[in-house]
Design an enzyme around this catalytic site. Structure first.
Site, PDB file in Angstrom:
ATOM      1  N   HIS A   1     -34.248  23.158  37.420  1.00 56.13           N
ATOM      2  CA  HIS A   1     -32.825  23.228  37.763  1.00 56.13           C
ATOM      3  C   HIS A   1     -32.270  21.833  37.475  1.00 56.13           C
ATOM      4  CE1 HIS A   1     -29.716  25.651  39.530  1.00 56.13           C
ATOM      5  NE2 HIS A   1     -29.458  24.788  40.483  1.00 56.13           N
TER       6      HIS A   1
ATOM      7  N   LYS B   1     -21.578  28.853  37.950  1.00 57.74           N
ATOM      8  CA  LYS B   1     -21.318  27.418  38.124  1.00 57.74           C
ATOM      9  C   LYS B   1     -22.265  26.715  37.157  1.00 57.74           C
ATOM     10  CE  LYS B   1     -22.436  24.470  42.033  1.00 57.74           C
ATOM     11  NZ  LYS B   1     -22.051  24.141  43.409  1.00 57.74           N
TER      12      LYS B   1
ATOM     13  N   LYS C   1     -23.950  23.327  35.755  1.00 66.12           N
ATOM     14  CA  LYS C   1     -24.233  21.961  36.180  1.00 66.12           C
ATOM     15  C   LYS C   1     -24.062  21.037  34.989  1.00 66.12           C
ATOM     16  CE  LYS C   1     -25.394  22.189  40.548  1.00 66.12           C
ATOM     17  NZ  LYS C   1     -24.727  21.377  41.575  1.00 66.12           N
TER      18      LYS C   1
ATOM     19  N   ASP D   1     -19.974  21.936  38.100  1.00 64.33           N
ATOM     20  CA  ASP D   1     -20.246  20.951  39.151  1.00 64.33           C
ATOM     21  C   ASP D   1     -20.776  19.696  38.482  1.00 64.33           C
ATOM     22  OD1 ASP D   1     -20.827  19.552  41.413  1.00 64.33           O
ATOM     23  OD2 ASP D   1     -22.161  21.055  42.301  1.00 64.33           O
TER      24      ASP D   1
ATOM     25  N   GLU E   1     -16.103  20.863  40.349  1.00 64.49           N
ATOM     26  CA  GLU E   1     -16.592  20.437  41.667  1.00 64.49           C
ATOM     27  C   GLU E   1     -17.043  18.979  41.601  1.00 64.49           C
ATOM     28  OE1 GLU E   1     -19.415  23.246  43.160  1.00 64.49           O
ATOM     29  OE2 GLU E   1     -20.271  21.865  44.621  1.00 64.49           O
TER      30      GLU E   1
ATOM     31  N   ASP F   1     -17.130  18.518  47.340  1.00 60.32           N
ATOM     32  CA  ASP F   1     -18.453  18.888  47.863  1.00 60.32           C
ATOM     33  C   ASP F   1     -19.075  17.685  48.572  1.00 60.32           C
ATOM     34  OD1 ASP F   1     -20.975  19.766  48.465  1.00 60.32           O
ATOM     35  OD2 ASP F   1     -21.663  20.032  46.405  1.00 60.32           O
TER      36      ASP F   1
ATOM     37  N   LYS G   1     -20.388  23.605  53.278  1.00 60.67           N
ATOM     38  CA  LYS G   1     -21.848  23.750  53.378  1.00 60.67           C
ATOM     39  C   LYS G   1     -22.254  23.587  54.833  1.00 60.67           C
ATOM     40  CE  LYS G   1     -23.029  22.307  48.715  1.00 60.67           C
ATOM     41  NZ  LYS G   1     -23.703  21.319  47.860  1.00 60.67           N
TER      42      LYS G   1
ATOM     43  N   GLU H   1     -21.788  30.795  46.843  1.00 64.57           N
ATOM     44  CA  GLU H   1     -22.916  30.538  45.938  1.00 64.57           C
ATOM     45  C   GLU H   1     -24.203  30.650  46.754  1.00 64.57           C
ATOM     46  OE1 GLU H   1     -22.246  26.505  44.504  1.00 64.57           O
ATOM     47  OE2 GLU H   1     -22.888  25.660  46.412  1.00 64.57           O
TER      48      GLU H   1
HETATM   49  C1  MUC Z   1     -24.319  21.371  44.715  1.00 65.05           C
HETATM   50  O1  MUC Z   1     -24.080  20.237  44.445  1.00 65.05           O
HETATM   51  O2  MUC Z   1     -23.379  22.115  44.905  1.00 65.05           O
HETATM   52  C2  MUC Z   1     -25.432  24.261  44.799  1.00 65.05           C
HETATM   53  C3  MUC Z   1     -25.733  25.175  43.863  1.00 65.05           C
HETATM   54  C4  MUC Z   1     -26.585  24.574  42.945  1.00 65.05           C
HETATM   55  O3  MUC Z   1     -27.075  25.046  41.948  1.00 65.05           O
HETATM   56  O4  MUC Z   1     -26.803  23.292  43.301  1.00 65.05           O
HETATM   57  C5  MUC Z   1     -26.144  23.086  44.499  1.00 65.05           C
HETATM   58  C6  MUC Z   1     -25.746  21.783  44.888  1.00 65.05           C
HETATM   59 MG    MG Z   2     -21.878  20.613  44.410  1.00 70.16          MG
END
Ligand code: MUC
Ligand code: MG
Length: 382
Positions: free
Chosen positions: A20, A165, A167, A196, A222, A247, A271, A325
């Site tokens: 990931h 989402k 990354k 994000d 994000e 976040d 969260k 999520e």
């Molecule tokens: C984050 O920063 O939001 C939430 C979903 C994901 O894949 O990583 C997280 C952390």
């Molecule tokens: Mg995040």
């Protein structure tokens, strides 16, 4: 009076289904701190405190969470009223500064125990559920555009997710925007695309990033800049059409108030762990609602246990404009619950049993327990 008799913690290290890739770390394992509270009447409650990528995401680590609970929280709570979750929250806040994830893990176990003793789901202790299921996003973070597209197409096909989402933040901004464009083009209107950045951009980079992202049809960004740059977040929020979500900058109700007052976001990623528990997360939600902001149920990639706890709270929130999520258990290669949470029709179902509504598979917990025979490497990062 039902008192708290014992608080036990264990760290489990569970492999992820694939690497990931986040801007600050690549996760190959998720490490969760599981908490079991034993009460004087023989009842029990379970909770979870989890972070991401060791110490790369926030100031708490799996090891610090366990140590704070064992050394400071458990001795203070033993012998106190097990039915007064609020009393425990106040005591934890008095004795322990910060360390919100550690507090959340214990607080969840206390709510679970109380719900089980009253034979009601935790959602009922927060006024009652208004949803039996919630829409659930998936994170595309393999580090490769083609792999992400194939993964997205598979989960759309199986009706598991149609909100994604992505990354980003590890590569140059231009490459990241091209990556998002490629995925948006391949999926078209079948999917909602968000990103994000996990704090990776400077304000100057973020200006280019947001401009490019909104041009390619991305709906939300994000935490584009570091958590402490609330002024930069405010400039980005007012400067572009694309929604800006807070976040890492949102650690509990005081931050929520500052972000709302400073107009530093359009949306709160709420969260449970980062807020300091279900009670504090409900306060963050209330501030977001009062400020007219959008809400999104975020995750620290918890196992099914922490995910179920979050579902209990978010099932009581009428309007979650951006969905959830809460997919944590799907990123893990194995299940540590005796019955998995159910994901179907692009939603996750809220467990309906007493407490948080789930039970641990003790054999699996023993198998993945750190220090146990099959112990995996603590944190696996690139
Ligand atoms: C984050 O920063 O939001 C939430 C979903 C994901 O894949 O990583 C997280 C952390
Ligand atoms: Mg995040």
């Amino acid at each position: 009076m039902t008192t708290i008799d014992k608080i036990e913690t264990v760290i489990v290290d569970v492999p992820t289904i694939r690497g990931h890739v986040l801007s600050m770390a690549t996760m190959k394992t998720q490490s969760a701190v599981l908490v079991r509270v034993r009460f004087s009447d023989g009842s029990e409650g379970i909770g979870e405190g989890t972070t991401i990528g060791g110490l790369s995401y926030c100031p708490e680590s799996p090891e610090s969470i366990q140590s704070v609970i064992d050394t400071y929280i458990a001795p203070a709570l033993i012998g106190s009223d097990g039915d007064s979750v609020n009393g425990a929250i106040h005591l934890m806040d008095k004795l322990v500064q910060g360390n919100r994830i550690a507090k959340a893990a214990v607080e969840i176990a206390l709510w679970d125990g109380l719900g089980k003793r009253l034979n009601v789901p935790v959602s009922q202790l927060f006024g009652g559920a208004v949803h039996s299921r919630l829409p659930v996003a998936w994170t595309l973070a393999s580090g490769n555009s083609e792999t992400d597209i194939t993964e997205a197409q598979q989960v759309i096909e199986s009706k598991r997710h149609n909100i994604f989402k992505l990354k980003i933040g590890k590569r140059p901004v231009r490459e990241d925007v091209a990556h998002v464009a490629k995925i948006k083009q391949a999926l078209g209107d079948a999917a909602s695309i968000r990103v994000d950045v996990n704090q990776a951009w400077s304000l100057a980079e973020a200006r280019w990033g947001l401009k490019g992202l909104q041009e390619v049809g991305c709906e939300l960004v994000e935490q584009p800049v570091p958590a402490r740059y609330r002024g930069a977040m405010a400039e980005l929020t007012s400067g572009y059409e694309i929604a800006v979500m807070a976040d890492e900058t949102l650690n509990g109700p005081e931050d929520a108030l500052a972000v709302a007052a400073g107009k530093s976001a359009d949306v709160f990623a709420v969260k449970v762990a980062q807020s300091g528990g279900l009670r504090r997360a409900s306060e963050v939600i209330a501030i977001g609602q009062a400020a007219g902001l959008g809400l999104y149920a975020g995750t620290m990639l918890e196992t099914g246990l922490g995910t179920a706890a979050a579902l209990q709270l978010f099932s009581t929130v009428e309007k979650l404009d951006w969905g959830t999520e809460l997919f944590g258990p799907l990123l893990l290669n194995d299940e540590i619950l005796s019955d998995s949470l159910r994901y179907r029709d692009f939603c996750v179902e809220i467990p309906s049993g007493p407490g948080i509504g789930v039970a641990l598979d003790q054999d699996k917990v023993d198998f993945y327990r750190r220090g146990g025979k099959k112990s995996l490497k603590a944190v696996s990062m690139k």
